[in-house]
Every structure is written in structure tokens, then in C-alpha cells.
Design a protein around this motif. Sequence first.
Motif, mmCIF file in Angstrom:
data_model
loop_
_atom_site.group_PDB
_atom_site.id
_atom_site.type_symbol
_atom_site.label_atom_id
_atom_site.label_comp_id
_atom_site.label_asym_id
_atom_site.label_seq_id
_atom_site.Cartn_x
_atom_site.Cartn_y
_atom_site.Cartn_z
ATOM 1 N N VAL A 52 0.825 -1.269 0.232
ATOM 2 C CA VAL A 52 -0.128 0.222 -0.121
ATOM 3 C C VAL A 52 0.788 1.210 0.066
ATOM 4 C CG1 VAL A 52 -2.118 -0.984 0.972
ATOM 5 C CG2 VAL A 52 -0.461 -0.145 2.584
ATOM 6 N N ILE A 53 2.075 1.033 0.561
ATOM 7 C CA ILE A 53 2.879 2.305 0.372
ATOM 8 C C ILE A 53 3.549 2.264 -0.849
ATOM 9 C CG2 ILE A 53 5.227 3.032 1.280
ATOM 10 C CD1 ILE A 53 3.399 3.910 3.282
ATOM 11 N N ALA A 54 3.900 1.356 -1.528
ATOM 12 C CA ALA A 54 4.503 1.598 -2.644
ATOM 13 C C ALA A 54 3.343 1.907 -3.671
ATOM 14 C CB ALA A 54 5.136 0.099 -3.279
ATOM 15 N N GLY A 55 2.169 1.417 -3.449
ATOM 16 C CA GLY A 55 1.031 1.869 -4.432
ATOM 17 C C GLY A 55 0.762 3.382 -4.504
ATOM 18 N N VAL A 56 1.068 4.090 -3.640
ATOM 19 C CA VAL A 56 0.834 5.566 -3.175
ATOM 20 C C VAL A 56 1.637 6.058 -4.399
ATOM 21 C CG1 VAL A 56 1.113 7.798 -1.995
ATOM 22 C CG2 VAL A 56 0.423 5.577 -0.733
ATOM 23 N N PHE A 57 2.978 5.896 -4.595
ATOM 24 C CA PHE A 57 3.754 6.475 -5.627
ATOM 25 C C PHE A 57 3.398 6.088 -7.100
ATOM 26 C CE2 PHE A 57 7.209 6.019 -8.603
ATOM 27 C CZ PHE A 57 7.691 7.338 -8.647
ATOM 28 N N ILE A 58 3.014 4.685 -7.094
ATOM 29 C CA ILE A 58 2.689 4.056 -8.522
ATOM 30 C C ILE A 58 1.194 4.922 -8.831
ATOM 31 C CG2 ILE A 58 1.635 2.326 -9.630
ATOM 32 C CD1 ILE A 58 3.613 0.620 -7.810
ATOM 33 N N THR A 59 0.133 4.949 -7.868
ATOM 34 C CA THR A 59 -0.875 5.787 -8.223
ATOM 35 C C THR A 59 -0.795 7.060 -8.609
ATOM 36 O OG1 THR A 59 -2.187 4.536 -6.613
ATOM 37 C CG2 THR A 59 -3.324 6.151 -7.164
ATOM 38 N N ALA A 60 0.004 7.748 -7.973
ATOM 39 C CA ALA A 60 0.343 9.253 -8.325
ATOM 40 C C ALA A 60 0.895 9.431 -9.615
ATOM 41 C CB ALA A 60 1.336 9.867 -7.272
ATOM 42 N N PHE A 61 1.832 8.488 -9.881
ATOM 43 C CA PHE A 61 2.487 8.465 -11.174
ATOM 44 C C PHE A 61 1.669 7.996 -12.480
ATOM 45 C CE2 PHE A 61 4.954 6.647 -14.505
ATOM 46 C CZ PHE A 61 5.840 7.418 -14.717
ATOM 47 N N TYR A 62 0.796 7.023 -12.387
ATOM 48 C CA TYR A 62 -0.107 6.864 -13.622
ATOM 49 C C TYR A 62 -1.104 7.818 -13.614
ATOM 50 C CZ TYR A 62 -3.240 4.024 -10.626
ATOM 51 O OH TYR A 62 -3.968 3.353 -9.554
ATOM 52 N N SER A 63 -1.651 8.374 -12.517
ATOM 53 C CA SER A 63 -2.893 9.223 -12.686
ATOM 54 C C SER A 63 -2.421 10.646 -13.195
ATOM 55 C CB SER A 63 -3.400 9.470 -11.184
ATOM 56 O OG SER A 63 -3.910 8.428 -10.600
ATOM 57 N N PHE A 64 -1.260 11.125 -12.839
ATOM 58 C CA PHE A 64 -0.726 12.223 -13.519
ATOM 59 C C PHE A 64 -0.167 12.051 -14.730
ATOM 60 C CE2 PHE A 64 -2.275 14.025 -9.672
ATOM 61 C CZ PHE A 64 -2.520 15.453 -10.213
ATOM 62 N N ARG A 65 0.399 10.925 -15.125
ATOM 63 C CA ARG A 65 0.648 10.618 -16.442
ATOM 64 C C ARG A 65 -0.446 11.001 -17.266
ATOM 65 N NH1 ARG A 65 0.037 5.645 -19.417
ATOM 66 N NH2 ARG A 65 1.245 5.637 -21.267
ATOM 67 N N LEU A 66 -1.591 10.319 -17.069
ATOM 68 C CA LEU A 66 -2.748 10.532 -17.766
ATOM 69 C C LEU A 66 -3.195 11.884 -17.957
ATOM 70 C CD1 LEU A 66 -5.309 8.943 -19.048
ATOM 71 C CD2 LEU A 66 -6.360 9.112 -16.980
ATOM 72 N N TYR A 67 -3.115 12.458 -16.687
ATOM 73 C CA TYR A 67 -3.397 14.098 -16.414
ATOM 74 C C TYR A 67 -2.608 14.897 -17.393
ATOM 75 C CZ TYR A 67 -3.984 18.710 -14.796
ATOM 76 O OH TYR A 67 -4.390 20.036 -14.609
ATOM 77 N N TRP A 68 -1.252 14.680 -17.509
ATOM 78 C CA TRP A 68 -0.692 15.433 -18.199
ATOM 79 C C TRP A 68 -0.549 15.523 -19.481
ATOM 80 C CZ3 TRP A 68 0.692 18.907 -14.947
ATOM 81 C CH2 TRP A 68 1.153 18.613 -13.619
ATOM 82 N N ILE A 69 -0.620 14.351 -20.032
ATOM 83 C CA ILE A 69 -0.700 13.867 -21.484
ATOM 84 C C ILE A 69 -1.924 14.300 -22.052
ATOM 85 C CG2 ILE A 69 -0.714 11.898 -23.222
ATOM 86 C CD1 ILE A 69 1.056 10.017 -21.569
ATOM 87 N N VAL A 70 -3.157 14.138 -21.406
ATOM 88 C CA VAL A 70 -4.480 14.374 -21.917
ATOM 89 C C VAL A 70 -4.674 15.919 -21.774
ATOM 90 C CG1 VAL A 70 -6.921 14.385 -21.517
ATOM 91 C CG2 VAL A 70 -5.408 12.357 -21.361
ATOM 92 N N PHE A 71 -4.443 16.545 -20.779
ATOM 93 C CA PHE A 71 -4.770 18.119 -20.690
ATOM 94 C C PHE A 71 -3.599 19.106 -20.892
ATOM 95 C CE2 PHE A 71 -7.936 15.693 -18.171
ATOM 96 C CZ PHE A 71 -9.042 16.174 -18.581
ATOM 97 N N HIS A 72 -2.547 18.909 -20.857
ATOM 98 C CA HIS A 72 -1.452 19.685 -21.152
ATOM 99 C C HIS A 72 -0.614 19.237 -22.233
ATOM 100 C CE1 HIS A 72 -2.314 21.726 -17.473
ATOM 101 N NE2 HIS A 72 -2.770 20.498 -16.706
ATOM 102 N N GLY A 73 0.247 19.825 -22.381
ATOM 103 C CA GLY A 73 1.306 19.580 -23.676
ATOM 104 C C GLY A 73 0.963 19.897 -24.929
ATOM 105 N N LYS A 74 1.591 19.574 -25.877
ATOM 106 C CA LYS A 74 1.318 19.865 -27.367
ATOM 107 C C LYS A 74 -0.004 19.152 -28.090
ATOM 108 C CE LYS A 74 4.640 17.541 -30.131
ATOM 109 N NZ LYS A 74 5.414 16.649 -29.020
ATOM 110 N N GLU A 75 -0.748 19.710 -28.620
ATOM 111 C CA GLU A 75 -1.849 18.956 -29.373
ATOM 112 C C GLU A 75 -1.692 18.126 -30.508
ATOM 113 O OE1 GLU A 75 -4.416 22.127 -30.560
ATOM 114 O OE2 GLU A 75 -4.481 23.255 -28.634
ATOM 115 N N ARG A 76 -2.070 16.773 -30.343
ATOM 116 C CA ARG A 76 -1.717 15.742 -31.169
ATOM 117 C C ARG A 76 -3.042 15.227 -32.068
ATOM 118 N NH1 ARG A 76 1.223 15.107 -26.487
ATOM 119 N NH2 ARG A 76 -0.313 13.894 -25.437
ATOM 120 N N TYR A 77 -3.874 15.903 -32.263
ATOM 121 C CA TYR A 77 -5.047 15.403 -32.548
ATOM 122 C C TYR A 77 -4.996 15.010 -33.915
ATOM 123 C CZ TYR A 77 -6.366 18.789 -29.055
ATOM 124 O OH TYR A 77 -6.413 19.358 -27.736
ATOM 125 N N ASP A 78 -3.914 15.587 -34.817
ATOM 126 C CA ASP A 78 -4.021 15.333 -36.430
ATOM 127 C C ASP A 78 -3.093 14.365 -36.641
ATOM 128 O OD1 ASP A 78 -1.935 16.689 -35.370
ATOM 129 O OD2 ASP A 78 -1.938 18.040 -36.963
#
Length: 666
Positions: free
Chosen positions: A427-453
Motif C-alpha cells: 500500500v505504501i509503494a502503491g501511493v507512488f504508483i497511483t500518483a505516477f499513472y494518474s498524473f501521467r494520464l492528466y499531463w498527456i491529456v490536458f497539457h502539452g502539445k496538441e496531437r489530434y492530427d
Amino acid sequence: MLLAVPLTPLAGSVLAGIFGTAFGGNKFGRGISHSVTILGVLISFILSALVFQAVLHEGARFDETIYEWMVIGGVKMEIGFLVDSITAMMMCVVTFVSLMVHIYTMGYMSEDDGYNRFFSYISLFTFSMLMLVMSNNLLQLFFGWEAVGLVSYLLIGFYFKKETAIFANMKAFLVNRVGDFGFIVGIGLVAAYAGTFNYAEIFAQLPKMEQVTMPGTGWQVLSAIGICLFIGAMGKSAQFPLHAWLPDSMEGPTPISALIHAATMVTAGIFMVARMSPLYELSDTALSFILVMGAITALFMGILGIIQNDIKRVIAYSTLSQLGYMTVALGASAYSVAVFHLMTHAFFKALLFLGAGSVIMGMHHNQDIRWMGGVRKYMPITWLTFLLGNLALIGTPFFSGFYSKDAIIEAVHASTLPGAGFAYFSVIAGVFITAFYSFRLYWIVFHGKERYDQNPEPHHHDDDHGHGHDAKPKESPWVVTLPLVLLAVPSVVIGAMALMPMLFGDFFSGVITVDHAKHPAMTVLAEEIHGWVPMAIHGFTALPFWLALAGVAVSYLFYMVKPDIPAYIKDISQKIGLYQVLEGKYGVDWVYENIFARGARAFGTLFWRAGDQAIIDGALVNGSWKLVGKIASIVRWFQSGYIYHYALVMILGIFALMTYFVWLNK
């Protein structure tokens, strides 16, 4: 009033399912279909809220038989309701999330041909789930348990012409059958040893059953019952190794991912174990088993979330991981903490799934996060609510997920059962992993350069919207954003509001039983937690917060600052074979498909060839008529119809008899 809670969604479901589809002649249009189902769930939610109010403030309780179905050998089979604090809370969560999903569906499914059928299914699901949580006996619980499984099957395979959906719903059905076999064995053992299905009567028998062992073994009966019932929970609540169906269930439309696979159905197993806490407290073996299974799920399923590129699958693996957390809390005898996390998780995970659905709509039904980016400026409401859901998920202090998740980590730390050390690490290791994949998703989808095309697979079937697949996203309509806002509120505040009454007040008194001497987790928590503000302030200095912060920071570095790092790591992990292991989901699916499924088919072929064809068809069926034919062909010679043949037979007969008598007289 209690009957109206499950029956109003059922009525809405029946009306929309019969009159809104070809089955009943399409008498109802879309407007009437969604109106009757939403009205049914709205009434159910209002009544659930009134019940909760009565239970909370007036101490109201209800435990009675509604309808007696039959009595066999003194064992009563009945429909009955048990309404106490845990039931009332589950009723509110189920009906509220369901209501949000119903409203959301009006926008999400607006262009779908199966619109009315979908509303009928989700209302039927709500009825099934309410019957499950309101039951006062194991038989009715089993009815609700199987009914939610059936509706889940219908919903996952909603697009029944799509091969992947057909495969996914069959997989969900079969994997759940494995768990349900254990569950029904557990219920059978309860009936055999306690002679009743009623919860209160079972709990009254427990002291007597504690001394009983299984015939022929030294096992305690209660351990066997506890483990069998939990195997049912492993199927429904997707614990390793019966978790394989849940990620594939993302084939269904997004609203059901939120309803079934985040908020309600998958928590049925957690609810059942908490409800049976008096039984589990008497078996450390069962608790240890639960603790270890939950720990494996929490850690290893979270790791798989890191490599997913489908926006819904990332959240699906997150659900698996969080269900692992709840299961770990159950194993540590912190039942109230598990139920607390169940409630907070229901809100923020439903929010994340519906937020993902809103993004998918904005992206013209593209689900691959690699072709997103910069969505924030086009979809501000979706962006903000999604961010709030993410902050709750990773356990940010003052958000609802923080209170329940931190309490789980503390409870496991205090546990003395075998396996507690491994569970704490998970459960302790899971905290880091959860934060990592959740914000990986968040940064890729909502920030950064647009890749729709750059999407190599444009979904041309959506081009009838009047724009191509690379058009800019736009904010979803209000029927989609309103549920997001309404779910974001409890995702932020419900943890602080419910922390003290649910964990340390008398909210669960008389409902959840804990032997504090043997299992000290809750006692330790009571010493450490003194209110929601001190807990959150202390949270900023605790290890989980820093691990979560590290996860967010590392994901920002990897996906916003130096995107070549993940590519480099992927290359290395591919060379050493690690990536292939994760890509293959640890080989669980391979084992199911190649060993169990093919093995079963090979056995089936063997039994069919040897049993059906050789013995039954060959020897018994065909063999019997062939034998009769052979005998008949011989006997036919004696029945020729010629008088001289008969005369010869008579003479031979007389000769044989005379010879026999002469031989006897010698």
C-alpha cells in the motif's frame, strides 16, 4: 417506503425495456424512456436520503421478512430487508451515482441506436444492486449478486455486433462464475452448519460454530466459510487472480464503466465482507488470506496502469488497485475504513470515468491518450473536475481520498496478522504508483502539445458530426458536465465530513464487529486521528504525501519536460523482457485462455469422443439396436414359414429331449 426504493428503478427499467424497444413495438420515444428511468432512480435516491436521515438522526433500524418464499427442512428462504447504517449509506451511494450516470447518459449516448435499451439496463442494474445491499439474508444477497452479474454481462456486451465486446462480456461472465462457485459453496456451508440464511441468526450461532472443524480435516469451519465467501468477493470485486475481466469490460459504453466498474458492482464484495465481519473476526486464517490477496492486487494492478494508452483502461487499473486497498483494510479488520474508502472512491472514481467519457466525446470518440494533449483550454469544466478527481485519488490532504487511503495505510501498519508486512509495503509503494499513472494520464491529456492530427486510425464513423477526427475538441453539453460538477463536490468534501463519525463515532456500532484485543488496527487509529483538520495537516509531513508528490513530480518530468526518458526506459525494459511481462498482464490472461479454456475444450473433446461417441452413441444407443438386429437375423431362420422346416425342428427337438433323458437316467 423501503419497497419503493428498489422497485421504482425496476418499474422504470421494465417500462423502457418493453415499450421503448422493438420488443414492445417501440411505443416510447427517447424522451419518455429516459424520463421514466430517471424519475424512478430520482425517487429511489430521495427515499434513500430520507432513510439515511432516519438511520443517522433517529437511530431507525429495520430487519424483517417481506415475503416468505418457502421453508425446506426448517431452513427459511425469504425476501427481507435489513436497513442499518451501512445499508443506508450504500443505498445513498448507489442511487446518487446511478442518478448522475442516468443524466450523463442523455448526452453521452444521444447518437446511439440502443439509447432506450441502455436506460433500461442501467435502471435494472440499480434495482439489482439495491436488492443486494438491502438484503437481510444470504439467499437474497446471492440473488442481487447474480443479477448485477447478469446486467453487467448485458452492458459490457452492449455493442453486441462488436467482436471484442462479445469476448469481453463472456470473459466477465465466466470469471465471475468461478468466484460465484466459491460463494455458493460458502453459502451452502453456512446453511449446513448454521441451518439458516438470515444474518442475525447466523451471527447468533457463531460461538457454537467456532469450535467445529471440517470433517476429515483439522480446518475450522468458519475459516472455510470465510474463504469461500471471499472467493465470491474476489470475482465480483476483481481481486487477483480473478481480476482479468475488469480491464476488458471497458468495451462497454463509458457511463457503465462509471456505474458498475467504479462505484457500485465491484464494491459488492467489499460490502459483503464488511457485513459478515462477526464471522471474519473469528478466523485469522481468512483475514490473512484477504490481506495478502488485497495487497497483491493493490500493488501489481497499479503497475499495469503505467503502460496503458487507452484513457479508460488507465482508470480501470486504478480501480483494481483501489479495490485492493479496500480489501487490505478488510484483512486488517478495519472494516469501517474499507467501507469509508468504498464510499469516497465511489464518488471520485465515477467522476474520473465520466470525465474520461467527456474527453472521449470531445475527441470524437478517440480513446488513445497518445493522440490527445492540450485539452484543458477547450474543455475547462471537464479539465477542472478531472483534476479534482485525480487529487482525491492520489490522496492529497483535505480531499476525500486522503482520509480513507491514509487510514488504510495506518491500519495495515498496525495489523499483526501474517502477511501484514508485505501488505504495508504494497500500500505504501502503491501511493507512488497511483500518483505516477494518474498524473501521467492528466499531463498527456490536458497539457502539452496538441496531437489530434497525428492519429493514424481516424474513426470515420464519427465524421457525420460535421467534423473530422483531427478537429479541435469542444466542451460537452450540460447534461454531461452537470454530473461532473455534482460528483466533484463529494469527491472533495465527503472525506472530511464522514471521517470521525464513520471511523470513530457510533455510525457503525452494532453493524461492524471488531475484536480489538486480537486485531488492534482500529484502536491504534483512534489514538492517532483526532479530527479531519489535524489529520490533514499531519498528512503533509507523512510518508504517503511525499511519495504521492514524488509520483506527480516524476510524471511531470517524464511526460512534460523530458519525454525521451519514458521511451528510453521502455527500450531497456523491452530488452530485458519486463515490458513484455507487463504488456501480457503477468500472463494471467494467457493462463486462462491457453491452460484453462483450451484444457477445458480438450477435456470436452475427449469426453465427447470417448464418452458421447464411443460409449453412449457407439455402445449403448447404436450397440443395442445392432445386437437386437443380430439376434433377429439368427432367430429369423427358425421362422421360415415352411411346414417341412417346422417338422424337422420338431423331430430334432424330440431327438434332443430323448438324448437328454437317457443321459439323466445313466
